[in-house]
Structure formats: structure tokens, C-alpha cells
Design an enzyme around this catalytic site. Structure first.
Site, short mmCIF file in Angstrom:
data_model
loop_
_atom_site.label_atom_id
_atom_site.label_comp_id
_atom_site.label_asym_id
_atom_site.label_seq_id
_atom_site.Cartn_x
_atom_site.Cartn_y
_atom_site.Cartn_z
N ASP A 94 -4.20 0.15 0.37
CA ASP A 94 -5.21 0.32 -0.68
C ASP A 94 -4.84 1.36 -1.73
O ASP A 94 -5.70 1.80 -2.48
CB ASP A 94 -6.56 0.67 -0.07
CG ASP A 94 -6.60 2.09 0.45
OD1 ASP A 94 -5.58 2.54 0.97
OD2 ASP A 94 -7.65 2.73 0.32
N GLU A 95 -3.57 1.75 -1.81
CA GLU A 95 -3.18 2.76 -2.79
C GLU A 95 -1.75 2.51 -3.26
O GLU A 95 -0.90 2.10 -2.48
CB GLU A 95 -3.22 4.15 -2.15
CG GLU A 95 -4.35 5.00 -2.64
CD GLU A 95 -4.26 6.41 -2.07
OE1 GLU A 95 -4.63 7.35 -2.78
OE2 GLU A 95 -3.82 6.56 -0.92
#
Length: 440
Positions: A94-95
Site C-alpha cells: 500500500d505504499e
DNA sequence: TCTGGGGTCCTTCACCCA
DNA sequence: TCTGTGGGTGAAGGACCC
């Protein structure tokens, strides 16, 4: 992405939108992977023991992670990022860092802000989720900016304002400063980024060692020249299991190590890799952790070789008192193998592969019925009923499984029904796309 | 009911070898 | 032959991150 796992679950299950959702291991030794912002209000946060989370937020929805779904959503977002620049460095599902300058996508604050807002819109359109964007001249500052932007925001750190912004912040804001380093610095009277800069480089190196000291001092001055690196090669592959109850039986410990070795090799082969160093990890009943490793003459991806090495390593470990976790890893990776002739002959005979395939069929030890129901109907997983259609498991136990029938596109919470766990009309189902019409 | 899983990087120490 | 010394490598543990 904001509270990623929990947000995916909320997008997938209309009845959970606006509610406290906790995703993590549901066993007796589970921890929280992600808590929705609604759950964080109760003090629930990542890495917290699940039992503690349940005490703080007894009415939250507790779900097991669905990594397959998260991976597919992640891939949608990463594809959007790669549309902005070829230089994308994923940090996790998610990053990611994106070098906007390299691609000429942005050249000043104004253009960067435009790109960032466009990206946030695209993420929402494609996934239905909120993403936050941090814009700055270096990876460290972009990361800090994105933390400040959460939830659902955009923060740009103007060039020239970096030190003034960082100075009063607590040392823990800097990447690489965790609980231990934070404590260490606090004992030396250093609590803010400014105080790191004032202490001077020599003092930091004395306190924290060469690498960490130099790096931290540079960060405190807002110096960070690390480039965005698109391709990172894997350095190690490992698998580990924490057991619900400590294992005391030495024979069982040995069997678990063999299974882990096989799982590790399957992952290794799946990635097209082999490795030279076999690592055994043992966490004992008292949480003390030790590792034992052995380096072979050449890299291997042979399950028999890894199993044997792991078994040898286990011989040197005292497991009386019980073990709570076992792990097997391989490092010193290569994308080729250089087996001894015996192992090669075995592999050629297909023996290793056959054993690996057979391992999947090993019968589970006789377990409590409840545990079986929970494994078959994990909380939060999708199901399909012949009559009622698509839904998800709210919970199971006492021979019953409770299902809420709704889909990501439902405008209101769906109805709940309870079935026998062996109901023939009920079967596990694949997750539906979060945004109807946009397959993940 | 204390404390997951999969990684990376760094430090220290021991040992071998030139 | 004995004594340093310094590099490389392997083993073990610790800290950190998501």
C-alpha cells in the site's frame, strides 16, 4: 493508501462502511494488521495483540486478511503510479515512492500538486479507495508528508522549508528511529529532530554506531539523497508459523520444521531462485528468539537438501520448555542452482517435486470442530449460496456459519442468514471487484 | 489469554588466510 | 617459527519497517 486492508474490506462490504473494522490474525496469538479509522478511535492500532483490541473495541468487526484481494487492488494502484513515471519503488502493498521529476511529470510545486490530486482522483475512480499523497524533494520528506496527509489528503513540503518543519518534531518521525533508538536518544537528552542536529555527527556516531549515526544526522538536516529504485532484488525468502499453543513434543517440532522447509522451498522455486544459506528460527515459550544458520557449498532449491539442513540446525537447539514459533529461511540467493550430483540426480528423478506435491495432501491433525469451521469459513471471506447469492462470512461456530448477503455495489447493508457449516448450497467464492465494472 | 509474518540492514565476534 | 595485522566470510542477534 489509508488503513489499506480495513478500507478494502469496507469497500467490499457495505455494512461495514463507517464502522470499526479490525483486520488481523484471529487466533489466540493474533495481532492487528490494520484497524479502520473508526476502530482507531478506541485506541486499536497495528501490531496490537488481538485480545487487547477486542477488549478496547468489543463491537468492531474482526476479519482475517485476504492478501490475494489486497494484492490485486495494490496492482491496480501501482499501475496508476507507473503511468506517472517509470521510476516507481513499492515499499509494501500500500505504499510506493514515485520519482516525478525523472519522467518530467512534475517540475515545481504547482505541477506536482496537480499530478498528486489527479492521482488521488484516479485511485478513487479505479479502486473506490482513498489514497494520500506526500510531495517533497526526497524520499524521507515525501514519506513524512504522506503521513501528515492521512487520511485522504495531500501535503507538499515546499523546498527551503524542510528544516524548519522537521526541527520541532519528535525523533521518532525520522525513518529508522524505532522504540529502541528513540529510548537511546531520550536517555541522552535528545527528543526532537533539532536536538539531533545540535548534538552533532560525532556524538550520534558515538551513541548509535557508524552507519546509523551518520544516516540519522543527515536526515535531521533534511539531507536525503537516496534515489528511487524501481527494481529491488530479493535477498532472502522465509516462512514462519506461530502456534496457538506451545509445542513441547520434540518429534512434532521436527515435523513442523520439515513442513516449513518445504513451504519455503516452494516459495523459493516460485520466484525462480535458489540459495546457499539455510536459516532456522526458533522462538521459545518465553519469547526468546534464536537463529541457527548453515551455509552450503552452492545454492540449492532442493527440498530434501533444505529439509536436511534445517533438521541439522534443529539438533543444536534446546526446545525443552516449548516453542511458540518456528521458521525456515534461505538467503544468499542466486537465480541458478549448483547442486551436488546426488541432489541433482534426485531432482532429475522428480522425487523432490513429487514430495512437494504430496505435502499438500498431508492430512490435518484431528482438530476441534470449531477450528475446522473457522478454517473452512474464515471471518470476512466471500461465499456464494445457491439461493441467496453472493455474501461474506460474519462468523462461525457451534456448527453454524452466519453470512451477510451483500456485494460491493450494494447501496445498503444486506440481510444476514445462518446455515449449517456443511450446508451443500454454500460454497467459498472469489472476491468481487470493489468498483463494479472495474475488474481487480 | 501479550507480543504475526516477511523482509532489510547493521553490528559484533570468531575464524581463516595471506 | 612466532607474532601481528587486516580483509573476507560466516554466524548470531538486534532494530526497524509495513
Amino acid at each position: 493508501m489509508d488503513a489499506f486492508f480495513a478500507s478494502v474490506e469496507q469497500a467490499s462490504k457495505p455494512s461495514l462502511r463507517g464502522k470499526a473494522v479490525v483486520v488481523g490474525g484471529l487466533g489466540p496469538r493474533g495481532v492487528v494488521a490494520t484497524a479502520s479509522y473508526e476502530a482507531r478511535v478506541f485506541g486499536v492500532h497495528s501490531a496490537m495483540p488481538m485480545a487487547q483490541a477486542r477488549r478496547l473495541a468489543p463491537n468492531a468487526a474482526y476479519l482475517v486478511p485476504r492478501f490475494g484481494l489486497y494484492r490485486s487492488v495494490s496492482e491496480q494502484v501501482m499501475a496508476l503510479l507507473r503511468g506517472l513515471s517509470p521510476l516507481v519503488e513499492p515499499l509494501s502493498l500500500d505504499e510506493a515512492f514515485v520519482d516525478l521529476e525523472a519522467a518530467g511529470a512534475a517540475w515545481d510545486g504547482r505541477s506536482a500538486r496537480l499530478v498528486g490530486e489527479g492521482l488521488r482522483t484516479d485511485i478513487r475512480t479505479v479502486t473506490g479507495l482513498c489514497g494520500s499523497v506526500g510531495l517533497a524533494a526526497s524520499k524521507m520528506l515525501a514519506k513524512i508528508a504522506s503521513e501528515q496527509a492521512k487520511p485522504d489528503g495531500l501535503v507538499l513540503i515546499e523546498p527551503g522549508t524542510e528544516r524548519a518543519m522537521l526541527g520541532p518534531m519528535p525523533v521518532r518521525i525520522l525513518p529508522g528511529v524505532g522504540p529502541a533508538t528513540g529510548d537511546h536518544l531520550r536517555r541522552a537528552g535528545i527528543t526532537t529532530v533539532d536536538e539531533i542536529a545540535e548534538a552533532g555527527e560525532d556524538e550520534l556516531v558515538r551513541l548509535l554506531g557508524k552507519a546509523h549515526g551518520h544516516a540519522l544526522y543527515a536526515m535531521a538536516l533534511a539531507h536525503d539523497e537516496r534515489p528511487v529504485v524501481a527494481e529491488r532484488e530479493t535477498k532472502s525468502v522465509s516462512v514462519e508459523d506461530t502456534y496457538d499453543v506451545d509445542i513441547h513434543d520434540r518429534m512434532r517440532v521436527g515435523l513442523e520444521v520439515q513442513r516449513l522447509a518445504d513451504r519455503c522451498v516452494r516459495r523459493l522455486r516460485g520466484a525462480g531462485l535458489s540459495g546457499r544459506t539455510i536459516v532456522l528460527k526458533v522462538r521459545r515459550y518465553d519469547f526468546s528468539t534464536l537463529t541457527r544458520s548453515e551455509t552450503l557449498r552452492g545454492p540449492t532449491d532442493d527440498p530434501a537438501v533444505v529439509r536436511e539442513a534445517a533438521a541439522r540446525l534443529l539438533e543444536s537447539v534446546d526446545t525443552t520448555g516449548g516453542v511458540r514459533l518456528l521458521g525456515v529461511g534461505v538467503s544468499g540467493l542466486a537465480d541458478y542452482t549448483q547442486e551436488d550430483l546426488f541432489a541433482q540426480a534426485q531432482a532429475a528423478a522428480g522425487e523432490g517435486a513429487a514430495e512437494l506435491a504430496a505435502e499438500e495432501d498431508v492430512a490435518e491433525p484431528v482438530a476441534e470442530q470449531e477450528a475446522v469451521a473457522e478454517r473452512r469459513w474464515p471471518a470476512g471471506h466471500d461465499v456464494r449460496h445457491a439461493e441467496y447469492g453472493h455474501g461474506w462470512v460474519q462468523g462461525s461456530g457451534l456448527g453454524r456459519v452466519t453470512v451477510r448477503f451483500e456485494t460491493p455495489g450494494s447501496s445498503e447493508p444486506g440481510r444476514v442468514r445462518t446455515f449449517r457449516v456443511e450446508d451443500p448450497e454454500l460454497e467459498p467464492a472469489e472476491p468481487l471487484p470493489l468498483v463494479p465494472g472495474v475488474p481487480a
